[in-house]
Design an enzyme around this catalytic site. Structure first.
Site, PDB file in Angstrom:
ATOM      1  N   THR A 150       0.875  -1.236   0.025  1.00  0.00           N
ATOM      2  CA  THR A 150       0.489   0.123  -0.500  1.00  0.00           C
ATOM      3  C   THR A 150       0.888   1.359  -0.095  1.00  0.00           C
ATOM      4  O   THR A 150       2.103   0.811   0.602  1.00  0.00           O
ATOM      5  CB  THR A 150      -1.176   0.399   1.475  1.00  0.00           C
ATOM      6  OG1 THR A 150      -1.848  -1.304   1.460  1.00  0.00           O
ATOM      7  CG2 THR A 150      -1.356   1.495   1.061  1.00  0.00           C
ATOM      8  N   ARG A 210     -11.893  -8.686  -3.386  1.00  0.00           N
ATOM      9  CA  ARG A 210     -12.272  -8.516  -1.622  1.00  0.00           C
ATOM     10  C   ARG A 210     -12.093  -6.477  -1.811  1.00  0.00           C
ATOM     11  O   ARG A 210     -10.914  -6.676  -2.567  1.00  0.00           O
ATOM     12  CB  ARG A 210     -11.308  -9.232  -1.414  1.00  0.00           C
ATOM     13  CG  ARG A 210     -10.336  -8.981   0.209  1.00  0.00           C
ATOM     14  CD  ARG A 210      -9.602  -7.904   0.161  1.00  0.00           C
ATOM     15  NE  ARG A 210      -9.134  -8.253   1.333  1.00  0.00           N
ATOM     16  CZ  ARG A 210      -7.799  -6.665   1.400  1.00  0.00           C
ATOM     17  NH1 ARG A 210      -7.420  -5.911   0.449  1.00  0.00           N
ATOM     18  NH2 ARG A 210      -7.624  -7.285   2.869  1.00  0.00           N
ATOM     19  N   VAL A 211     -12.383  -5.984  -0.328  1.00  0.00           N
ATOM     20  CA  VAL A 211     -12.035  -4.861  -0.513  1.00  0.00           C
ATOM     21  C   VAL A 211     -11.406  -4.569   0.510  1.00  0.00           C
ATOM     22  O   VAL A 211     -12.053  -5.421   1.896  1.00  0.00           O
ATOM     23  CB  VAL A 211     -13.208  -3.796  -1.131  1.00  0.00           C
ATOM     24  CG1 VAL A 211     -12.787  -3.092  -0.233  1.00  0.00           C
ATOM     25  CG2 VAL A 211     -13.356  -3.727  -2.667  1.00  0.00           C
ATOM     26  N   GLY A 212     -10.189  -3.787   1.057  1.00  0.00           N
ATOM     27  CA  GLY A 212      -8.745  -4.061   2.436  1.00  0.00           C
ATOM     28  C   GLY A 212      -9.160  -1.941   2.877  1.00  0.00           C
ATOM     29  O   GLY A 212     -10.867  -1.199   2.281  1.00  0.00           O
ATOM     30  N   ASP A 213      -8.633  -1.405   3.406  1.00  0.00           N
ATOM     31  CA  ASP A 213      -9.210  -0.731   4.657  1.00  0.00           C
ATOM     32  C   ASP A 213      -7.888   0.416   3.259  1.00  0.00           C
ATOM     33  O   ASP A 213      -9.350   1.605   3.489  1.00  0.00           O
ATOM     34  CB  ASP A 213      -8.250  -0.318   5.216  1.00  0.00           C
ATOM     35  CG  ASP A 213      -6.631  -0.205   4.788  1.00  0.00           C
ATOM     36  OD1 ASP A 213      -5.876  -1.572   3.796  1.00  0.00           O
ATOM     37  OD2 ASP A 213      -5.902   0.200   5.704  1.00  0.00           O
ATOM     38  N   THR A 253      -0.797   1.408   6.433  1.00  0.00           N
ATOM     39  CA  THR A 253      -0.672  -0.366   5.468  1.00  0.00           C
ATOM     40  C   THR A 253      -0.992  -1.093   5.845  1.00  0.00           C
ATOM     41  O   THR A 253      -0.312  -1.305   7.486  1.00  0.00           O
ATOM     42  CB  THR A 253       0.912   0.479   4.905  1.00  0.00           C
ATOM     43  OG1 THR A 253       0.830  -0.792   3.897  1.00  0.00           O
ATOM     44  CG2 THR A 253       1.583   1.059   6.377  1.00  0.00           C
ATOM     45  N   GLY A 254      -1.376  -2.540   6.053  1.00  0.00           N
ATOM     46  CA  GLY A 254      -0.936  -3.491   6.384  1.00  0.00           C
ATOM     47  C   GLY A 254      -2.235  -4.255   5.880  1.00  0.00           C
ATOM     48  O   GLY A 254      -2.488  -3.846   4.998  1.00  0.00           O
ATOM     49  N   VAL A 255      -2.620  -5.376   7.069  1.00  0.00           N
ATOM     50  CA  VAL A 255      -3.767  -6.475   6.581  1.00  0.00           C
ATOM     51  C   VAL A 255      -5.417  -5.289   6.419  1.00  0.00           C
ATOM     52  O   VAL A 255      -5.381  -5.398   7.729  1.00  0.00           O
ATOM     53  CB  VAL A 255      -3.328  -7.607   7.701  1.00  0.00           C
ATOM     54  CG1 VAL A 255      -4.780  -8.854   7.487  1.00  0.00           C
ATOM     55  CG2 VAL A 255      -2.282  -7.959   7.656  1.00  0.00           C
ATOM     56  N   GLY A 256      -5.427  -5.153   5.409  1.00  0.00           N
ATOM     57  CA  GLY A 256      -7.065  -4.117   5.495  1.00  0.00           C
ATOM     58  C   GLY A 256      -8.072  -4.871   6.595  1.00  0.00           C
ATOM     59  O   GLY A 256      -8.536  -4.074   6.935  1.00  0.00           O
TER      60      GLY A 256
HETATM   61  N1  GLY Z   1      -4.025  -2.084   3.330  1.00  0.00           N
HETATM   62  C1  GLY Z   1      -3.814  -3.023   2.136  1.00  0.00           C
HETATM   63  C2  GLY Z   1      -5.060  -3.581   1.983  1.00  0.00           C
HETATM   64  O1  GLY Z   1      -5.204  -4.796   3.204  1.00  0.00           O
HETATM   65  O2  GLY Z   1      -5.877  -3.713   0.695  1.00  0.00           O
END
Ligand code: GLY
Length: 300
Positions: free
Chosen positions: A169, A197-200, A220-223
């Site tokens: 990200t 799938r959509v993240g943050d 940035t990271g696991v959305g």
């Molecule tokens: N931070 C980006 C995502 O999880 O898509």
């Protein structure tokens, strides 16, 4: 205080080869700082920097984005104006060279905050956006990375090798001469992610937030971790309601992410006084900061 401030990030994780990124991070933050010094707005600076990060195949955004489970590149991006609280975002868009510029147009011209998929692409065509073919976005490195992730049945990491786990990200936060704040974030998501799938990153309050009353934040990271903790807004609340300064608020927000959901990632933050902060729960994070006239590039 009339000094301008600018921070950019290129992802968080275990950065195996930090030297790969240093020159690019420095050049991009210097370019954005130059605009701010000439009087450009915080909004213009964050769009400029994130578009440059999207153009650089080193980063997981725009060109060089990770591939989803179907081998496609679908991009997400968002932007927020701290002066007006206007925001724009796009999710799951295909072929748009600079998703952050599309998010900016959504903010200014669509009458909405978030457009997704085919609707976002139709809006881009109406606005005469530049489109690129699949080959522009797909790099050999990303094709190999997807094959490896599929072999291991992994879905959540940018790099499947634990020695090189960078949660991609990109983002930028800025304070301009007028004291206005802005934030922008862009990503290709996570390797081998399920279609849809959509993240943050395109979600205001989760991956991006800006308010002149507090600060500008890009995550940035696991959305999924950042969505569940509304982390960008949570960081801003620490500034606004607990009177924390930038570095303290960044650390407190990542502390909250870890305590509440055992979350993985990081964030950058510039507060209303132009102070900059960064924090992460991963071994490293790629950032470059322009503040008080100097540049600092950090990879840990
Ligand atoms: N931070 C980006 C995502 O999880 O898509």
């Amino acid at each position: 205080m009339t000094d301008v401030s600018l921070m950019i990030h290129g992802g968080a994780g275990a950065i195996r080869d930090p030297h790969r990124y240093q020159a690019s991070l420095r050049a991009i933050v210097e370019s954005g700082a130059g605009l701010l010094a000439e009087g450009s707005s915080a909004l213009e600076a964050v769009v400029h920097c994130v578009a440059l990060l999207e153009d650089d195949p080193l980063y997981n955004a725009g060109r060089g984005s990770v591939l989803n489970a179907e081998g496609a590149v679908l991009c997400d991006a968002s932007i927020m104006d701290g002066r007006t609280l206007k925001a724009g975002a796009v999710a799951a868009v295909r072929g748009v060279r600079n998703p952050v510029r599309l998010a900016y147009e959504v903010m200014g011209k669509s009458g909405h905050v978030l457009l997704v998929g085919a609707g976002a692409e139709r809006f881009a065509r109406e606005q005469r956006f530049e489109f690129e073919g699949e080959d522009y976005f797909r790099t050999e490195e990303r094709v190999a990375q997807l094959a490896k992730a599929k072999r291991k049945h992994e879905t959540a990491l940018d790099h499947s090798d634990p020695a090189d786990t960078k949660l991609g990200t990109v983002g930028a936060v800025a304070r301009d001469r007028n004291g206005d704040l802005a934030a922008a974030t862009s990503t290709g998501g996570v390797v081998n992610q399920r279609f849809g799938r959509v993240g943050d990153s395109p979600l205001i309050g989760a991956g991006t937030f800006a308010d002149n009353l507090s600060c500008a934040v890009s995550c940035t990271g696991v959305g999924e971790d950042f969505i569940r903790t509304a982390l960008a807004r949570t960081a801003a609340c620490f500034v606004e309601f607990r009177s924390m300064q930038a570095e303290e608020a960044a650390r407190a927000a990542i502390g909250y992410l870890v305590d509440r959901v055992d979350g993985h990632g990081g964030l950058i933050l510039v507060d209303r006084e132009g102070r900059c902060g960064r924090a992460h729960s991963t071994p490293g994070m790629l950032t470059a900061t322009f503040a008080a006239g100097g540049v600092r590039v950090e990879t840990t």
